[in-house]
Enzyme design. Structure first.
Site, PDB file in Angstrom:
ATOM      1  N   LYS A   1      -6.831   5.541 -19.933  1.00 16.02           N
ATOM      2  CA  LYS A   1      -7.103   5.984 -21.303  1.00 16.02           C
ATOM      3  C   LYS A   1      -5.892   5.707 -22.203  1.00 16.02           C
ATOM      4  O   LYS A   1      -5.449   4.582 -22.263  1.00 16.02           O
ATOM      5  CB  LYS A   1      -7.472   7.474 -21.270  1.00 16.02           C
TER       6      LYS A   1
ATOM      7  N   ARG B   1       0.847  -1.212   0.000  1.00 12.78           N
ATOM      8  CA  ARG B   1       0.000   0.000   0.000  1.00 12.78           C
ATOM      9  C   ARG B   1       0.877   1.255   0.000  1.00 12.78           C
ATOM     10  O   ARG B   1       0.450   2.331  -0.420  1.00 12.78           O
ATOM     11  CB  ARG B   1      -0.951   0.012   1.208  1.00 12.78           C
TER      12      ARG B   1
END
Ligand SMILES: Cc1ncc(COP(=O)(O)O)c(C=O)c1O
Length: 392
Positions: free
Chosen positions: A206, A56
């Site tokens: 994207k 994390r």
């Protein structure tokens, strides 16, 4: 670790994209960065580790992607997150306090508007939406002060542009940071730091990953203190990217320059073709000769990008009917991937805005957004032609 670029003299974008920050694995010589799918890392003694303790906080595969993106943006290693929205959330939590104002472009991805209005406003942050395409409007919005200016250019979905140099000057004169969502052009086609940005944001979902295979985000800065703060917030709220997503994103990045160049050339051809059709009322694409901000587009961008928007003559239903007739283009959310996609912003990406607001901003019910992929542009035009009701 052997760095691929240790002795290299050629460091243009395409070379960097393939090699920067990627070290050969010393144990196997594996050419590709291994996926380090491990939650935790064994420590040699208390306080003695190899720079990784828990995934994390940091992970070797994610760190490789971060070095690569940092090299491509000429910035510090990126802070990579689990989605573009996770990147924006991490940035806003790292830079804003209750009582702060954030001035945001009024045309931005709908999720950014939703985050500011429906989540952060409840924590005392004041979002101010301004027409940042006009410098005077941005300066007016900044008169009330602001901690952060957030712009997206070209803006999703109408493609309007914000002058980054002017926005940086206005933000800095007001003591604010300039954050630029560079998702639509990536560092391959827009150097936001070169125009004065303090933070660059990407939805790597994207163009950067480019294959409709992941969700991911990235934050970049040249300021070590800000980077440390972004890192701390990401670790605290748990928004880091997963190693597998980072690996897929690294693989996508290697071909980014080629993909964006080809898709942008196709997008320009398709935009010109659409503009010549009698059924089409208006086409928006930054490198079209008819684009109102063409001069700025040429100054600020290396291409018009891979996204265009258009409206059909007649009522909004005509656009919806066209979307439903397309076969090769998929009616889907997302953009910047190898598959060409067609989107209806009013009901999909910008559904969080009220209908009157959408209408005022030029993204009414008739607007169609196209994300041009890597298919042959002639096939894409043929499909548009049949959907417009032309020859089959
Ligand atoms: C310009 C822009 N920024 C940010 C986002 C959010 O990214 P993600 O979907 O990866 O959370 C999007 C998503 O469409 C976007 O278009």
């Amino acid at each position: 670790m052997t760095s691929f670029l240790a002795d290299a003299v050629e460091t243009d974008f395409t070379t960097l994209a393939v090699h920067a920050g990627l070290d050969l694995d010393p144990t196997t010589g594996a050419l590709l960065t291994p996926i380090c799918q491990s939650t935790t890392f064994r420590q040699a003694a208390v306080g003695v580790d190899k720079g990784f303790t828990y995934s994390r906080a940091a992970n070797p595969t994610v760190a490789a992607l971060e070095r690569n993106l940092g090299a491509l943006e000429s910035a510090l290693p990126a802070v990579c997150t689990s989605s573009g929205m996770a990147a924006i959330t991490t940035l806003l939590l790292a830079t804003l306090r209750a009582g702060d104002r954030v001035v945001c472009s009024e045309v931005v991805y709908g999720g950014t508007v939703r985050l500011l209005r429906q989540v952060l406003e409840g924590f005392g942050v004041e979002p101010v939406f301004a027409d940042t395409t006009r410098s005077a409007q941005l300066e007016r919005a900044l008169r009330g002060g602001a901690r952060l200016v957030f712009v997206e250019t070209p803006a999703n979905p109408t493609l309007v542009l914000t002058d980054l140099h002017a926005a940086a000057q206005a933000a800095h004169a007001a003591g604010a940071l300039l954050a630029v969502d560079n998702t639509f052009l990536t560092p391959a086609h827009q150097d936001a730091f070169g125009f004065g940005a303090d933070v660059v944001i990407h939805s790597t979902t994207k163009l950067i990953e480019g294959h409709n295979a992941t969700l991911g985000g990235a934050l970049l800065t040249r300021d070590p203190q800000l980077r440390a703060r972004l890192d701390l917030v990401r670790k605290s709220i748990g928004t880091i990217q997963s190693p597998f997503e980072a690996w897929l994103t690294l693989r996508g990045l290697k071909t980014l320059a080629l993909r964006i160049e080809r898709a942008a050339a196709s997008a320009l051809g398709i935009a010109r073709w659409l503009e010549a059709q009698p059924q089409v009322a208006r086409v928006s694409y930054p490198f079209l000769e008819s684009f109102p901000q063409l001069e700025l587009a040429r100054r600020q961008q290396r291409s018009g990008g891979t996204i265009l928007a258009f409206e059909l003559a007649g009522d909004a239903a005509a656009g919806v009917a066209l979307l439903e007739r397309l076969r090769l283009w998929s009616l889907a959310e997302n953009l910047g991937a190898v598959e060409s996609l067609a989107t209806h912003p009013a009901t999909m990406t910008h559904a969080a805005l009220a209908p009157e607001e959408r209408e005022r901003l030029g993204l009414g019910d008739g607007l169609v957004r196209l994300s041009v992929g890597l298919e042959d542009p002639r096939d894409l035009i043929r499909d548009l032609e049949q959907a417009l009701g032309g020859p089959p």
